[in-house]
Write a protein that holds these residues in place. Structure first.
Motif, short mmCIF file in Angstrom:
data_model
loop_
_atom_site.label_atom_id
_atom_site.label_comp_id
_atom_site.label_asym_id
_atom_site.label_seq_id
_atom_site.Cartn_x
_atom_site.Cartn_y
_atom_site.Cartn_z
N LEU A 296 0.76 -1.28 0.05
CA LEU A 296 0.10 -0.12 0.05
C LEU A 296 0.79 1.18 0.02
N GLU A 297 0.48 2.25 -0.81
CA GLU A 297 1.28 3.39 -0.83
C GLU A 297 0.64 4.70 -0.21
N ARG A 298 -0.57 4.63 -0.20
CA ARG A 298 -1.29 5.72 0.80
C ARG A 298 -2.17 5.05 1.59
N PRO A 299 -2.18 4.72 2.89
CA PRO A 299 -1.06 4.91 3.40
C PRO A 299 0.09 3.89 3.21
N ARG A 300 1.21 4.20 3.53
CA ARG A 300 2.43 3.19 3.50
C ARG A 300 2.29 2.28 4.26
N ALA A 301 2.20 0.80 3.82
CA ALA A 301 1.99 -0.24 4.62
C ALA A 301 2.46 -1.55 3.61
N LEU A 302 3.02 -2.75 4.44
CA LEU A 302 3.22 -4.12 3.73
C LEU A 302 2.67 -4.84 4.44
N ILE A 303 1.96 -5.69 3.84
CA ILE A 303 1.18 -6.82 4.19
C ILE A 303 1.53 -8.11 3.88
N GLU A 304 1.77 -9.12 4.34
CA GLU A 304 2.04 -10.73 3.74
C GLU A 304 0.57 -11.42 4.31
N LEU A 305 0.19 -12.20 3.53
CA LEU A 305 -0.95 -13.07 3.55
C LEU A 305 -0.63 -14.53 3.44
N LYS A 306 -1.45 -15.30 4.44
CA LYS A 306 -1.15 -16.76 4.62
C LYS A 306 -2.47 -17.41 4.98
N TRP A 307 -2.80 -18.60 4.32
CA TRP A 307 -3.88 -19.32 4.56
C TRP A 307 -3.41 -20.82 4.68
N GLY B 119 10.95 2.70 3.52
CA GLY B 119 10.05 3.65 4.02
C GLY B 119 8.70 3.23 4.27
N TYR B 120 8.45 2.01 4.80
CA TYR B 120 7.04 1.75 5.09
C TYR B 120 7.16 1.27 6.72
N ASP B 121 6.31 2.40 7.26
CA ASP B 121 6.07 1.85 8.90
C ASP B 121 5.42 0.75 9.36
N ALA B 122 4.33 0.67 8.55
CA ALA B 122 3.11 -0.36 9.02
C ALA B 122 3.35 -1.60 8.16
N LEU B 123 3.60 -2.43 9.05
CA LEU B 123 3.85 -3.97 8.82
C LEU B 123 3.09 -5.03 9.39
N TYR B 124 2.43 -5.77 8.52
CA TYR B 124 1.47 -6.75 9.11
C TYR B 124 1.43 -8.03 8.46
#
Length: 275
Positions: free
Chosen positions: A68-79, A105-110
């Motif tokens: 995600l760029e706005r807001p900046r976030a990186l998310i990893e998915l797993k089932w 520069g991504y502060d939100a990591l999930y």
């Protein structure tokens, strides 16, 4: 950002449940990933994509599932379907995100992972999905009992490295801080959990297995081997040390004909061959 991830995760869990597909039959690529991106688009007005980000501390990484760029976030998915579930694979993603986030520069990591409630209760890595701190080296070295196919690693780290064809971090954070964001019921008996993670402290050099010489094996009693329909790591480890010297090359050739790469052989087979 936590509020957005909470809302998206809850909406995705609802969509997966409404599909009337059993939890064991739901999949990351066919259900979780497209549903998650669609809900992000509904909330943000733009559909996120998967993107590969580079780290000198962790080479040859695959794409991050949701960028995600706005807001900046990186998310990893797993089932993590089935039993025993591979919830522990979240450790790879957490180490990856903790390095990539600050570097790009991504502060939100999930991490957003689904598994059955029974598997959540029994997982050796459930602490990666609840508020607290995780000692990454200790988590990496935890035993997998029972071992899980198709890699059949003895520990979390060994299984991850086999699955990554020998890749591993060069440096990583010694501790991960974990903050629970949400948990939502899915389908029959599954739960989709979302946590926010961050690396704590300076990165450390990641240990590699010591290069210890293989114990000599003499008097091998297998002059030839017919591969079973499904070659497992447990079968490799029980068979390879018993090969006679003349049987080794035909054995490797048979595996190559099954599609095994030289990297697969180097990581999963050659350490178990008689010297």
């Amino acid at each position: 950002m936590d509020v957005l991830v909470d809302r998206v995760t809850h909406a995705v869990a609802g969509r997966m449940s409404l599909s009337e597909i059993q939890g064991d039959d739901l999949r990351e690529r066919g259900h979780l990933d497209p549903f998650f991106k669609a809900e992000c688009e509904r909330h943000l007005g733009a559909r996120p994509v998967a993107r590969t980000l580079r780290s000198k501390d962790f080479p040859r990484l695959g794409p991050v599932d949701v960028v995600l760029e706005r807001p900046r976030a990186l998310i990893e998915l797993k089932w993590a379907h089935g039993a025993p579930a591979k919830i522990f694979e979240g450790l790879w993603d957490a180490l990856k995100l903790a390095l990539l986030g600050p570097a790009h520069g991504y502060d939100a990591l999930y991490l957003v992972t689904g598994a059955s409630r029974g598997q959540w209760s029994n997982s050796e890595s459930a602490d990666l999905f609840r508020t607290g701190e995780v000692d990454t080296l200790e988590a990496w070295n935890r035993a997998l009992v029972p071992r899980r196919g198709p890699n059949y690693g003895a520990t979390v780290g060994e299984d991850l490295v086999i699955g990554a064809h020998g890749n591993r971090p060069l440096r990583a954070h010694p501790t991960l801080a974990v903050q629970t964001v949400t948990a939502s019921a899915v389908a029959d008996d599954y739960e989709l959990r979302a946590v926010r993670i961050s690396g704590v402290g300076s990165v450390i050099r990641w240990p590699t297995p010591e290069a210890t010489p293989a114990s000599p094996v003499t008097g091998g009693d297998l002059a030839s081997v017919t591969l079973p329909p499904r070659v497992t790591q447990a079968w490799i480890e029980g068979t390879a040390p018993r090969l006679t010297s003349a049987a080794v090359e035909p054995f490797l050739r048979a595996l190559r004909e099954r599609g095994w790469s030289e990297t697969d052989l180097a990581v999963r087979v050659r350490p178990h061959l008689p010297s």
